[in-house]
Design a protein around this motif. Structure first.
Motif, short mmCIF file in Angstrom:
data_model
loop_
_atom_site.label_atom_id
_atom_site.label_comp_id
_atom_site.label_asym_id
_atom_site.label_seq_id
_atom_site.Cartn_x
_atom_site.Cartn_y
_atom_site.Cartn_z
N ARG A 47 -1.73 -4.01 -52.34
CA ARG A 47 -0.58 -3.62 -51.51
C ARG A 47 -0.04 -4.84 -50.75
N PRO A 48 0.94 -5.54 -51.33
CA PRO A 48 1.45 -6.77 -50.69
C PRO A 48 2.02 -6.55 -49.29
N LEU A 49 2.50 -5.35 -49.00
CA LEU A 49 3.05 -5.12 -47.66
C LEU A 49 1.98 -5.22 -46.58
N PHE A 50 0.71 -5.17 -46.99
CA PHE A 50 -0.39 -5.30 -46.03
C PHE A 50 -0.85 -6.75 -45.89
N ASP A 51 -0.30 -7.65 -46.69
CA ASP A 51 -0.67 -9.07 -46.59
C ASP A 51 -0.41 -9.53 -45.15
N GLY A 52 -1.39 -10.18 -44.57
CA GLY A 52 -1.22 -10.70 -43.22
C GLY A 52 -1.47 -9.70 -42.11
N VAL A 53 -1.74 -8.44 -42.47
CA VAL A 53 -2.04 -7.41 -41.47
C VAL A 53 -3.57 -7.32 -41.38
N SER A 54 -4.10 -7.54 -40.20
CA SER A 54 -5.55 -7.51 -40.04
C SER A 54 -6.06 -6.08 -40.20
N ASP A 85 2.86 -8.67 -57.72
CA ASP A 85 3.25 -10.05 -58.02
C ASP A 85 4.75 -10.26 -57.81
N ILE A 86 5.55 -9.26 -58.18
CA ILE A 86 7.01 -9.37 -57.96
C ILE A 86 7.29 -9.49 -56.47
N LEU A 87 6.67 -8.63 -55.67
CA LEU A 87 6.88 -8.69 -54.22
C LEU A 87 6.44 -10.04 -53.65
N ARG A 88 5.30 -10.52 -54.10
CA ARG A 88 4.77 -11.78 -53.56
C ARG A 88 5.57 -12.99 -54.03
N SER A 89 6.06 -12.97 -55.27
CA SER A 89 6.75 -14.15 -55.80
C SER A 89 8.25 -14.16 -55.52
N ARG A 147 -6.61 1.36 -46.83
CA ARG A 147 -7.62 0.33 -46.54
C ARG A 147 -8.42 0.01 -47.81
N SER A 148 -8.74 1.03 -48.58
CA SER A 148 -9.56 0.79 -49.78
C SER A 148 -8.75 0.18 -50.92
N ALA A 149 -7.43 0.20 -50.83
CA ALA A 149 -6.59 -0.35 -51.90
C ALA A 149 -5.70 -1.49 -51.40
N ARG A 150 -6.07 -2.09 -50.30
CA ARG A 150 -5.15 -3.04 -49.65
C ARG A 150 -4.86 -4.30 -50.47
N GLU A 151 -5.78 -4.72 -51.35
CA GLU A 151 -5.54 -5.94 -52.14
C GLU A 151 -4.33 -5.77 -53.06
#
Length: 174
Positions: free
Chosen positions: A116-123, A45-49, A110-114
């Motif tokens: 991991r904000p650094l993976f946001d937007g990475v297909s 949340d800190i990374l995203r906000s 891959r199994s924990a990507r939700e």
């Protein structure tokens, strides 16, 4: 701090830290948990906000405070790569790099990507290339560790025993 663990996201730093601390009868610290306490929300949340720059500043402050405590520390995947964090880690603790084959890191991430904000937007399709580049960029920092554990095929107990043996051997020579 006695021992600090570094390595890419999902390398098992938190799990190994708890087990290692238990074996050493020592406290364990997870830098992400400490950041969340100070920041008032979890790391994702800190990374995203607030963004990565604000997060890295908070991470740095928290690292400096946490290293003053005794025990075993799990760092974040990027912690050693910003500011002079790796220099500070090496000065204040015995640093261990948990190294895994790329295939394993990709599967775990891959199994924990939700979370991991650094993976946001990475297909999902681009994730292997993204992780490979990230690890390539971070490896020079990780490889400065006092000891590298090649974790593939090893249990948590095996990894923990190896770290304790190397750490004890090192501390006898300093």
């Amino acid at each position: 701090m006695q021992i600090s663990l570094v390595g890419y996201m999902a390398a098992g730093k938190s799990t190994i830290t708890k087990h290692l601390a238990s074996q050493l009868e020592s406290p364990s610290w997870d830098l992400d948990d400490e950041i969340a306490k100070i920041g008032g929300e979890d790391v994702a949340d800190i990374l995203r906000s607030k963004g990565e720059i604000a997060f890295r500043k908070l991470e740095r402050e928290t690292l400096l405070e946490t290293l003053q405590l005794n025990g075993v520390l799990a760092t974040g995947g990027g912690t050693p790569c910003y500011y002079d964090n790796m220099d500070v880690l090496l000065k204040e603790s015995y640093v261990v790099y948990l190294q895994w084959p790329m295939k394993t890191l990709i599967e775990r991430a891959r199994s924990a990507r939700e979370s991991r904000p650094l993976f946001d937007g990475v297909s999902d399709e681009d994730l292997p290339e993204y992780i490979a580049k990230h690890v390539f960029d971070r490896r020079p920092y990780y490889e400065r560790a006092n000891h590298i554990v090649f974790c593939d095929g090893k249990s948590v107990d095996d990894i923990t025993k190896e770290i304790i043996e190397k750490w004890k051997s090192q501390s006898q020579h300093t």
